[in-house]
Design an enzyme around this catalytic site. Structure first.
Site, PDB file in Angstrom:
ATOM      1  N   LYS A 135     -10.596 -11.250 -16.724  1.00 47.20           N
ATOM      2  CA  LYS A 135     -10.490 -11.800 -18.055  1.00 47.20           C
ATOM      3  C   LYS A 135     -10.427 -13.413 -18.656  1.00 47.20           C
ATOM      4  O   LYS A 135     -11.236 -13.791 -19.414  1.00 47.20           O
ATOM      5  CB  LYS A 135      -9.674 -10.662 -18.447  1.00 47.20           C
ATOM      6  CG  LYS A 135     -10.218 -10.516 -20.408  1.00 47.20           C
ATOM      7  CD  LYS A 135     -11.338  -9.564 -20.558  1.00 47.20           C
ATOM      8  CE  LYS A 135     -12.077  -9.021 -21.905  1.00 47.20           C
ATOM      9  NZ  LYS A 135     -13.377  -8.441 -22.075  1.00 47.20           N
ATOM     10  N   HIS A 161       7.847  -7.988  -3.603  1.00 45.64           N
ATOM     11  CA  HIS A 161       6.969  -8.464  -4.256  1.00 45.64           C
ATOM     12  C   HIS A 161       6.986  -9.946  -4.715  1.00 45.64           C
ATOM     13  O   HIS A 161       7.098 -10.021  -6.067  1.00 45.64           O
ATOM     14  CB  HIS A 161       6.501  -7.722  -4.495  1.00 45.64           C
ATOM     15  CG  HIS A 161       6.134  -6.306  -4.531  1.00 45.64           C
ATOM     16  ND1 HIS A 161       4.611  -5.593  -3.522  1.00 45.64           N
ATOM     17  CD2 HIS A 161       6.630  -4.907  -3.952  1.00 45.64           C
ATOM     18  CE1 HIS A 161       5.123  -4.759  -3.598  1.00 45.64           C
ATOM     19  NE2 HIS A 161       5.528  -4.273  -3.476  1.00 45.64           N
ATOM     20  N   ASP A 193     -17.264 -10.812 -22.594  1.00 49.69           N
ATOM     21  CA  ASP A 193     -18.193 -10.972 -21.286  1.00 49.69           C
ATOM     22  C   ASP A 193     -19.513 -11.209 -21.246  1.00 49.69           C
ATOM     23  O   ASP A 193     -20.184 -12.040 -20.950  1.00 49.69           O
ATOM     24  CB  ASP A 193     -17.786  -9.605 -20.726  1.00 49.69           C
ATOM     25  CG  ASP A 193     -16.698  -9.399 -20.571  1.00 49.69           C
ATOM     26  OD1 ASP A 193     -15.453 -10.557 -20.226  1.00 49.69           O
ATOM     27  OD2 ASP A 193     -15.940  -8.463 -20.232  1.00 49.69           O
ATOM     28  N   GLY A 246       1.258  -1.066   0.046  1.00 49.24           N
ATOM     29  CA  GLY A 246       0.224  -0.124  -0.175  1.00 49.24           C
ATOM     30  C   GLY A 246       0.799   1.390  -0.039  1.00 49.24           C
ATOM     31  O   GLY A 246       2.285   1.480   0.232  1.00 49.24           O
ATOM     32  N   CYS A 288       5.143  -5.911   1.728  1.00 48.86           N
ATOM     33  CA  CYS A 288       6.287  -4.662   1.480  1.00 48.86           C
ATOM     34  C   CYS A 288       4.947  -3.960   3.040  1.00 48.86           C
ATOM     35  O   CYS A 288       5.271  -4.931   4.353  1.00 48.86           O
ATOM     36  CB  CYS A 288       5.396  -4.288   0.057  1.00 48.86           C
ATOM     37  SG  CYS A 288       6.369  -2.301   0.260  1.00 48.86           S
ATOM     38  N   TYR A 289       4.137  -3.155   2.273  1.00 51.69           N
ATOM     39  CA  TYR A 289       3.339  -2.511   3.847  1.00 51.69           C
ATOM     40  C   TYR A 289       2.266  -3.373   4.618  1.00 51.69           C
ATOM     41  O   TYR A 289       2.673  -3.554   5.833  1.00 51.69           O
ATOM     42  CB  TYR A 289       1.667  -1.901   3.333  1.00 51.69           C
ATOM     43  CG  TYR A 289       1.436  -1.166   4.564  1.00 51.69           C
ATOM     44  CD1 TYR A 289       1.802   0.417   4.443  1.00 51.69           C
ATOM     45  CD2 TYR A 289       0.388  -1.891   4.806  1.00 51.69           C
ATOM     46  CE1 TYR A 289       0.692   0.877   5.858  1.00 51.69           C
ATOM     47  CE2 TYR A 289      -0.295  -0.758   5.797  1.00 51.69           C
ATOM     48  CZ  TYR A 289      -0.469   0.049   6.527  1.00 51.69           C
ATOM     49  OH  TYR A 289      -0.848   1.261   6.967  1.00 51.69           O
ATOM     50  N   GLU A 296       4.357 -11.520  -6.034  1.00 55.48           N
ATOM     51  CA  GLU A 296       3.401 -11.566  -7.405  1.00 55.48           C
ATOM     52  C   GLU A 296       3.740 -10.931  -9.052  1.00 55.48           C
ATOM     53  O   GLU A 296       3.059 -11.030  -9.847  1.00 55.48           O
ATOM     54  CB  GLU A 296       2.339 -10.829  -6.750  1.00 55.48           C
ATOM     55  CG  GLU A 296       2.719  -9.006  -6.679  1.00 55.48           C
ATOM     56  CD  GLU A 296       3.265  -8.489  -5.243  1.00 55.48           C
ATOM     57  OE1 GLU A 296       3.923  -9.733  -4.404  1.00 55.48           O
ATOM     58  OE2 GLU A 296       2.774  -7.456  -5.081  1.00 55.48           O
TER      59      GLU A 296
END
Ligand code: XMP
Length: 512
Positions: free
Chosen positions: A368, A168, A227, A54, A81-82, A170
């Site tokens: 998606k 991170h 979609d 964050g 992180c945060y 990710e």
């Protein structure tokens, strides 16, 4: 849902990415606001919790905080992180401003390669972006990784199963981030890893049946895009012909698209299908209009009007369905709302005027790429499911100046040639979006022995991950040559083809 990872969102730019990475490991995850009450979190029985990064400092006044009792709930927690800094602070450690801010790819030395770090190499390239860092571990924790300037780049309390990483895992720049996430999900949280689209489809079908009941009817506005088509296929599986789809054909779709949509939803998924052929009305209203915003406005307004007229003629329907997907839900700050059914509040007044009180959004928890995978699972044609993005106002924003049926035909045919050649070159999955634009420029040429004064078509092809920024695709010269030759030979009124070599920013992807 048997397994669930909850991601508490502290506003980090990679929060969505965490959710996607977890789901890529076949574990279901949801992003929820950081201030979700603890009891609500516990009631969902998550297998694990991830605290995101964050923008705040944990020492800021009003900085996001969570109830420290979360660490005693016996649920594995990974702070990123945060999330790591907050964990340190709440459990009695120290967080201070880093003397050297670390940003970008940093070499991290793994000091303790058991548990969370198992299988990582000793020195691993990781993505960091921080101004603050943990300078003292809370009691019961020890540092498991370090960098040159950050002695506590990761920490853990293995007994309580609480972990923190300053980098991170990710982002793909963290070379071994996936291994770390797999360790957390499977070794620490003990997730079975059985999240897949088949399971999702079954659960969603059941939810739709429960909500709609045995007699309820549903109306869906089908645009022909990925979609709404996947939403239609899913709802059809749940309630069959009690689903009615209204497809407004504004005459501005790509070549073959309108017929394909009709074919799929008349044969493969035989819903009650209404095609409103409204091209004449759209062209009439667009006559003489050259301003891009005005074009969009007219098309949006006409679309709603045509849809409303069709819906009225159908009589009363119980539910209104739409293909909202997860990024829209997260970005609109609605956080967690796992149910596919909810009271409407974000559809621009359309169902309200039609008298609907309930919305069905069966894709609202999917990214998606998951929507596409679901479409394939449901048996939708591959070309429809892997369709590149296409703007709602259609070819109108790819025709500079006034939109006429003649100009639409020119851009549609040119676009078809471009698409055919890209597919033949096997490049369609490597280029994010590609299309032809009809510029308003006419120029002098020569064809046979005759002077011509015809249009210039521009080719736009971009690569991008998120469509927020984009690079122009480096197409092979011989491909460009073939496309150019075919367009000027096959499409009447085109005498010149140019290539758009502009990045976004400063240019947008569409020309209007
Ligand atoms: P721009 O042109 O803003 O486009 O760089 C970014 C992405 O959004 C698509 N786009 C639209 N999609 N309705 C849509 O559903 C629209 O009005 C619209 N305008 C642009 C564009 O095709 C690209 O993928």
């Amino acid at each position: 849902m048997k397994e669930l990872i909850l991601i508490l969102d502290f506003g980090g730019q990679y929060t969505q990415l965490i959710a996607r990475r977890v789901r890529e490991c076949h574990v279901y995850s949801e992003v929820i606001p950081w201030n979700t009450p603890l009891q609500e979190i516990l009631d969902r029985h998550p297998s694990g919790i991830i605290l995101s990064g964050g923008p705040s400092s944990v020492h800021d006044e009003g900085a996001p905080r969570i109830d420290p009792a979360i660490y005693d709930a016996g649920i594995p927690i990974l702070g990123i992180c945060y999330g790591m800094q907050l964990t340190a602070l709440l459990l009695g450690g120290q967080v201070e401003r880093a003397r050297e801010r670390e940003y970008g790819r940093i070499t991290v030395r793994m000091k303790d390669r058991a548990g969370l770090m198992e299988g990582l190499t000793e020195s691993s390239a990781c993505w960091m972006s921080h101004t603050w860092q943990v300078t003292e571990c809370p009691p019961g924790f020890h540092a498991t990784a370090e960098t040159e300037h950050c002695p506590i780049a990761a920490m853990e309390n293995r007994e309580k199963r609480v972990y923190g990483v300053q980098f991170h895992p990710e982002v793909t720049h963290t070379a071994e981030g996936k291994i770390l996430l797999l360790n957390f999900l499977f070794e620490i949280c003990r997730c079975p890893g059985d999240w897949n689209m088949k399971a999702y489809a079954e659960a969603a079908v059941q939810q739709i049946q429960d909500a709609v009941g045995s007699e309820g009817t549903v109306l869906l506005a089908l645009s022909g895009g990925v979609d709404s088509s996947v939403a239609a296929a899913l709802i059809y599986r749940a309630i069959g012909s009690r689903l009615t789809c209204v497809f407004v054909d504004h005459g501005l779709l790509r070549k073959g698209e309108s017929d394909q949509v009709c074919h799929v939803f008349s044969h493969l998924f035989p819903v009650r299908f209404i095609r409103a052929d409204a091209a004449d009305r759209f062209f009439a209203d667009l006559k003489g209009v050259t301003d891009p915003e005005e074009k969009r406005h007219i098309i949006g307004r006409d679309f709603i009007e045509v849809f409303r007229e069709e819906a009225r003629s159908l009589g009363k329907m119980d539910y209104f369905a739409q293909g909202t997907i997860y990024p829209d839900v997260i970005e609109s700050g609605q956080g967690s709302n796992a149910a596919v059914i909810k009271s409407h509040h974000n559809v621009g007044g359309l169902p309200k005027e039609l008298g609907f009180t309930e919305l069905i959004e069966p894709l609202r928890m999917l990214f998606k790429d998951e929507v596409r995978a679901l479409g394939e699972t449901l048996g939708l044609p591959h070309e429809l499911v892997w369709r590149q993005p296409f703007p709602g106002p259609g070819l109108a924003v790819r025709i500079i100046g006034e939109v006429t049926p003649e100009k639409t035909a020119i851009v549609r045919e040119s676009d078809a040639v471009f698409r055919e050649e890209i597919a033949a070159a096997g490049l369609d999955s490597q280029i994010s979006q590609y299309f032809a634009v009809l510029t308003n420029l006419r120029s002098v040429g020569v064809m046979g022995d005759e002077r011509t004064y015809d249009y210039t078509v521009a080719l736009r092809a971009v690569t991008t991950d998120d469509f927020m920024t984009a690079d122009w695709a480096r197409l092979p010269y011989d491909l460009i040559e073939r496309v150019s030759a075919r367009i000027v030979n096959e499409v009447p009124h085109v005498s010149r083809v140019v290539l758009d070599v502009t990045t976004k920013p400063p240019a947008s992807i569409e020309w209007e």
